[in-house]
Design a protein around this motif. Structure first.
Motif, mmCIF file in Angstrom:
data_model
loop_
_atom_site.group_PDB
_atom_site.id
_atom_site.type_symbol
_atom_site.label_atom_id
_atom_site.label_comp_id
_atom_site.label_asym_id
_atom_site.label_seq_id
_atom_site.Cartn_x
_atom_site.Cartn_y
_atom_site.Cartn_z
ATOM 1 N N ARG A 379 0.852 -1.198 0.000
ATOM 2 C CA ARG A 379 0.000 0.000 0.000
ATOM 3 C C ARG A 379 0.887 1.246 0.000
ATOM 4 N N CYS A 380 1.697 1.345 -1.037
ATOM 5 C CA CYS A 380 2.621 2.471 -1.185
ATOM 6 C C CYS A 380 3.040 2.536 -2.649
ATOM 7 N N SER A 381 4.040 3.347 -2.953
ATOM 8 C CA SER A 381 4.413 3.581 -4.344
ATOM 9 C C SER A 381 5.644 2.804 -4.783
ATOM 10 N N MET A 382 6.105 1.867 -3.951
ATOM 11 C CA MET A 382 7.242 1.039 -4.319
ATOM 12 C C MET A 382 6.843 -0.425 -4.240
ATOM 13 N N VAL A 383 7.560 -1.243 -5.010
ATOM 14 C CA VAL A 383 7.287 -2.672 -5.028
ATOM 15 C C VAL A 383 8.611 -3.417 -5.106
ATOM 16 N N ASN A 384 8.671 -4.559 -4.441
ATOM 17 C CA ASN A 384 9.885 -5.369 -4.387
ATOM 18 C C ASN A 384 9.646 -6.684 -5.118
ATOM 19 N N VAL A 385 10.500 -6.979 -6.100
ATOM 20 C CA VAL A 385 10.343 -8.173 -6.921
ATOM 21 C C VAL A 385 11.606 -9.020 -6.825
ATOM 22 N N ALA A 386 11.426 -10.318 -6.621
ATOM 23 C CA ALA A 386 12.572 -11.218 -6.510
ATOM 24 C C ALA A 386 13.223 -11.435 -7.867
ATOM 25 N N LEU A 387 14.551 -11.410 -7.894
ATOM 26 C CA LEU A 387 15.292 -11.793 -9.084
ATOM 27 C C LEU A 387 15.467 -13.312 -9.098
ATOM 28 N N PRO A 388 15.708 -13.905 -10.259
ATOM 29 C CA PRO A 388 15.896 -15.360 -10.332
ATOM 30 C C PRO A 388 17.319 -15.755 -9.942
ATOM 31 N N LEU A 389 17.818 -15.203 -8.840
ATOM 32 C CA LEU A 389 19.169 -15.455 -8.354
ATOM 33 C C LEU A 389 19.103 -15.711 -6.860
ATOM 34 N N ALA A 390 19.852 -16.705 -6.395
ATOM 35 C CA ALA A 390 19.844 -17.064 -4.976
ATOM 36 C C ALA A 390 21.248 -16.963 -4.395
ATOM 37 N N ALA A 410 15.144 -23.060 -4.306
ATOM 38 C CA ALA A 410 16.185 -24.082 -4.452
ATOM 39 C C ALA A 410 16.552 -24.318 -5.912
ATOM 40 N N SER A 411 15.632 -23.987 -6.821
ATOM 41 C CA SER A 411 15.892 -24.223 -8.249
ATOM 42 C C SER A 411 16.702 -23.104 -8.899
ATOM 43 N N ARG A 412 16.924 -22.018 -8.182
ATOM 44 C CA ARG A 412 17.602 -20.863 -8.765
ATOM 45 C C ARG A 412 19.115 -21.032 -8.725
ATOM 46 N N PRO A 413 19.819 -20.450 -9.712
ATOM 47 C CA PRO A 413 21.281 -20.430 -9.647
ATOM 48 C C PRO A 413 21.720 -19.687 -8.386
ATOM 49 N N SER A 414 22.682 -20.260 -7.659
ATOM 50 C CA SER A 414 23.098 -19.653 -6.399
ATOM 51 C C SER A 414 24.571 -19.250 -6.458
ATOM 52 N N PHE A 415 24.895 -18.246 -5.627
ATOM 53 C CA PHE A 415 26.234 -17.672 -5.631
ATOM 54 C C PHE A 415 26.702 -17.479 -4.199
ATOM 55 N N PRO A 416 27.995 -17.592 -3.947
ATOM 56 C CA PRO A 416 28.514 -17.465 -2.573
ATOM 57 C C PRO A 416 28.211 -16.095 -1.978
ATOM 58 N N LYS A 417 28.085 -16.060 -0.660
ATOM 59 C CA LYS A 417 27.818 -14.790 0.020
ATOM 60 C C LYS A 417 28.910 -13.768 -0.254
ATOM 61 N N SER A 418 30.116 -14.229 -0.416
ATOM 62 C CA SER A 418 31.233 -13.315 -0.646
ATOM 63 C C SER A 418 31.098 -12.551 -1.959
ATOM 64 N N GLU A 419 30.257 -13.048 -2.877
ATOM 65 C CA GLU A 419 30.107 -12.396 -4.176
ATOM 66 C C GLU A 419 28.900 -11.464 -4.237
ATOM 67 N N ILE A 420 28.176 -11.339 -3.128
ATOM 68 C CA ILE A 420 26.990 -10.471 -3.115
ATOM 69 C C ILE A 420 27.335 -9.036 -3.521
ATOM 70 N N TRP A 448 18.202 -12.252 -4.177
ATOM 71 C CA TRP A 448 18.255 -10.864 -4.617
ATOM 72 C C TRP A 448 16.848 -10.330 -4.882
ATOM 73 N N TRP A 449 16.655 -9.055 -4.544
ATOM 74 C CA TRP A 449 15.396 -8.370 -4.808
ATOM 75 C C TRP A 449 15.679 -7.046 -5.511
ATOM 76 N N ALA A 450 14.738 -6.608 -6.317
ATOM 77 C CA ALA A 450 14.787 -5.299 -6.959
ATOM 78 C C ALA A 450 13.639 -4.459 -6.419
ATOM 79 N N ARG A 451 13.960 -3.249 -5.959
ATOM 80 C CA ARG A 451 12.926 -2.306 -5.497
ATOM 81 C C ARG A 451 12.667 -1.298 -6.607
#
Length: 484
Positions: A379-390, A410-420, A448-451
Motif C-alpha cells: 500500500r505504497c508507491s514502491m514494489v519489491n520483486v525477486a530476481l531469479p538469483l539465490a 532451491a531451483s535458482r542459480p546460487s552464488f557465494p555470500k562473498s560475491e553479493i 536478490w530483490w529489486a525495489r
C-alpha cells in the motif's frame, strides 16, 4: 508576507493531466532517454517547481539581507502552514530540516538519558542504515547510559505480526532489567521498500510507555498520513522524495508537549537557550561561589526579534545554507492539487501502478512480489520483486537468516555470500551504463530483490521494459560475466 507570483502551471481545459510519459515529457526535467524507476532514492521536481525555486534564489541574491532576514521567514511560515494542513496538525508543531536522518539525529542527540543505565532504544532490523549508525553513535558517546534492541522481521508478515513482535521486544527488554524508552520505526521502510504499520506501532508505543519516533523518510506524498490522529511523539518525513520538492527538505513534527525536549538544532545555532544557572550538590544556586567562573554574557543574536515559540524560532535559521527547498513546499502542494488532481488521485493511481507493474516484472522473471495476504506491504508507491538469483547458504545460514528454502528458491542459480557485493554492484552499474536506468538491489532472506518505484510520470510499459532488462542481466550473471 512577500508578494507571490503564480506558478506557471499547465492550463487544464479538461481537468487534471493524464499520468504517464506525456506528463513526464511536458512537466519534468528528465533526459528523454532516461527511465527513472528509482524515484524512492532521490525524488525529482517538475519544471514549475524548478522555476519557483530559482525565483527564490534570485530574490536572495538581489538583496541578501532583505530576503534572508525579513522575507524568508514569512515564506517559510507559508510552507510550514501548508505542510501542517497536509498532515492535519497545528502549524506550530512543524518545522523543516535538511532530511529525515537529520530529524532522527535531532531527536536522539537531544534526549536526556537516565543515569542508571537502564534506558533502551527499540528498533526493527529493517531500519535505515544511517539511523542505525546514529543509534550506535549515541550509545558510544553516552557510555553506560543506554542500549539498543533490534526486533527481527522475516517478511512476508501481516501488520498484526509486526506489532506482536514489538510487544515481545518490550517484554524482553523489561525482563532483562532494561527500561524501554523510545521506539524508532518507519512509515515505509527502505529495503525492503514496504509499508509499515506505523499507526498501530505508535499506539502500541503509547500503551507501553515508550516515546514513538517515526522515520518517514519514505512517507509524505506516497502514503496518506493523518498525523493529528496518529499522534506520535516525533515524526520526520522527506518532502524531496515523494512530494516533488527540491532536495533536501524534510518536515520535522514535534507536538507542543515534547518541544521542550528538543533544546538544540543539529548543528546548534542561535536558537539554543542555555539553562538559567548551575546548582550545587545541595540544590542551591552556585553562581558566584568561590571557584566557579561567572556566567558569560548571553551572545548577541543577529537575527530579527520574533514572537514565535522557541522551538519554531530555533529551526527558522541554523546555518547559512540554501534553504529555498523549504519555501517550495507550499508551491509543490499547490502544483499537485491543481495539475495532478490532488493527493487522493495521486496516491490511488500510483499505488495501483506499483502493484500492477510489480506483478508484471515478477511474471517476466518467473518469480514473485514481496507482499502478504492482506496486501498491506504494497500500500505504497514502491514494489519489491525477486530476481531469479539465490545466495548459496552455508551450514546454519538458513536458520540464522530465517530463510524458507522452498522448491522455487532451491531451483535458482546460487552464488557465494562473498560475491553479493560484486554481483549487486555489477548489475547496478550495467543498469546505468548500458540501459540508462537504475533500480535499488538488495539481498534479503537468501535471494536478490529489486525495489522499483512508480510515479505519475511512469507507465506500465516501463515496468515491462525493466523486467526484461533485469531478466537479461540475471542471465548474464549466471554466465559469469560479472567476474570479468
Amino acid at each position: 508576507m512577500a508578494e507571490q507570483k503564480e506558478l506557471p502551471l499547465r492550463e487544464k481545459a479538461n481537468g487534471p493531466v493524464k499520468f504517464g510519459h506525456g506528463l513526464r515529457d511536458e512537466q519534468f526535467l528528465f533526459d528523454p532517454s532516461y527511465r527513472n524507476l528509482n524515484h524512492g532514492s532521490y525524488g525529482t521536481i517538475p519544471r514549475a517547481i524548478q522555476t519557483a525555486r530559482r525565483a527564490y534564489q534570485d530574490q536572495a541574491e538581489a538583496a541578501p539581507d532583505r530576503f534572508i532576514r525579513y522575507i524568508y521567514p514569512d515564506l517559510l511560515d507559508r510552507s510550514r502552514a501548508a505542510i501542517a494542513a497536509h498532515l492535519r496538525v497545528p502549524t506550530d508543531t512543524c518545522v523543516f530540516v535538511a532530511n529525515a536522518t537529520t530529524g532522527v539525529n535531532t531527536v536522539l542527540r537531544n534526549l536526556v538519558w537516565n543515569p542508571d543505565g537502564r534506558d533502551e532504544i527499540l528498533y526493527f532490523d529493517t531500519i535505515y542504515g544511517g539511523c542505525h549508525k546514529t543509534i550506535e553513535y549515541v550509545i558510544e558517546t553516552h557510555p553506560g547510559l543506554l542500549s539498543a534492541r533490534a526486533i527481527p522481521l522475516a517478511y512476508p508478515l501481516e501488520d498484526a505480526e509486526i506489532v506482536a513482535a514489538f510487544h515481545d521486544a518490550v517484554d524482553a527488554s523489561i525482563a532483562a532489567g532494561k527500561r524501554p524508552r523510545l521506539s524508532l520505526f518507519d512509515v515505509v521502510s527502505s529495503l525492503p521498500g514496504v509499508r509499515f504499520p506505523f499507526e498501530d506501532l505508535t499506539l502500541a508505543s503509547r500503551e507501553r510507555g515508550l516515546l514513538a519516533l517515526i522515520d518517514g523518510a519514505q512517507g509524505v506524498g506516497m502514503v496518506d498520513i493523518d498525523l493529528g490522529k496518529v499522534d506520535p511523539d516525533f515524526f520526520v518525513s522527506n518532502c524531496h522524495k515523494w512530494l516533488h520538492v527540491p532536495r533536501g527538505c524534510a518536515v520535522f513534527y514535534v507536538p507542543v508537549r515534547n518541544q521542550a525536549l528538543i533544546r538544540s538544532t543539529v548543528p546548534t545555532s542561535h536558537g539554543f537557550a542555555p539553562r538559567a544557572s548551575a546548582e550545587d550538590d545541595d540544590g542551591d544556586d552556585a553562581s558566584g561561589e568561590e571557584g566557579l567562573q561567572p556566567e558569560p554574557p548571553r551572545k548577541f543574536n543577529p537575527l530579527p526579534a520574533s514572537k514565535k515559540s522557541a522551538f519554531v524560532q530555533a529551526f527558522q535559521s541554523f546555518g547559512t545554507v540554501d534553504n529555498t527547498p523549504y519555501l517550495c513546499v507550499a508551491d509543490s502542494l499547490k502544483w499537485r492539487e491543481e495539475v495532478l488532481g490532488g493527493e487522493e488521485r495521486i496516491l490511488t493511481e500510483v499505488t495501483a501502478l506499483a502493484r500492477e507493474g510489480g506483478q508484471k516484472i515478477a511474471d517476466i522473471l518467473g518469480t514473485k512480489v514481496l507482499d502478504n495476504a492482506s496486501r498491506s506491504l504494497t500500500r505504497c508507491s514502491m514494489v519489491n520483486v525477486a530476481l531469479p538469483l539465490a545466495v548459496k547458504l552455508e551450514e546454519g545460514d538458513a536458520e540464522a537468516l530465517n530463510v524458507d528454502i522452498d522448491e522455487e528458491l532451491a531451483s535458482r542459480p546460487s552464488f557465494p555470500k562473498s560475491e553479493i557485493p560484486v554481483i549487486s554492484g555489477w548489475i547496478q552499474r550495467k543498469l546505468v551504463d548500458e540501459y540508462n536506468t537504475f533500480v535499488s538491489l538488495y539481498v534479503y532472506r537468501g535471494r536478490w530483490w529489486a525495489r522499483v518505484s512508480a510515479q505519475v510520470y511512469v507507465e506500465l510499459e516501463d515496468f515491462e521494459w525493466v523486467g526484461n532488462v533485469l531478466k537479461e542481466l540475471s542471465e548474464r550473471v549466471v554466465k559469469g560475466e560479472y567476474k570479468q
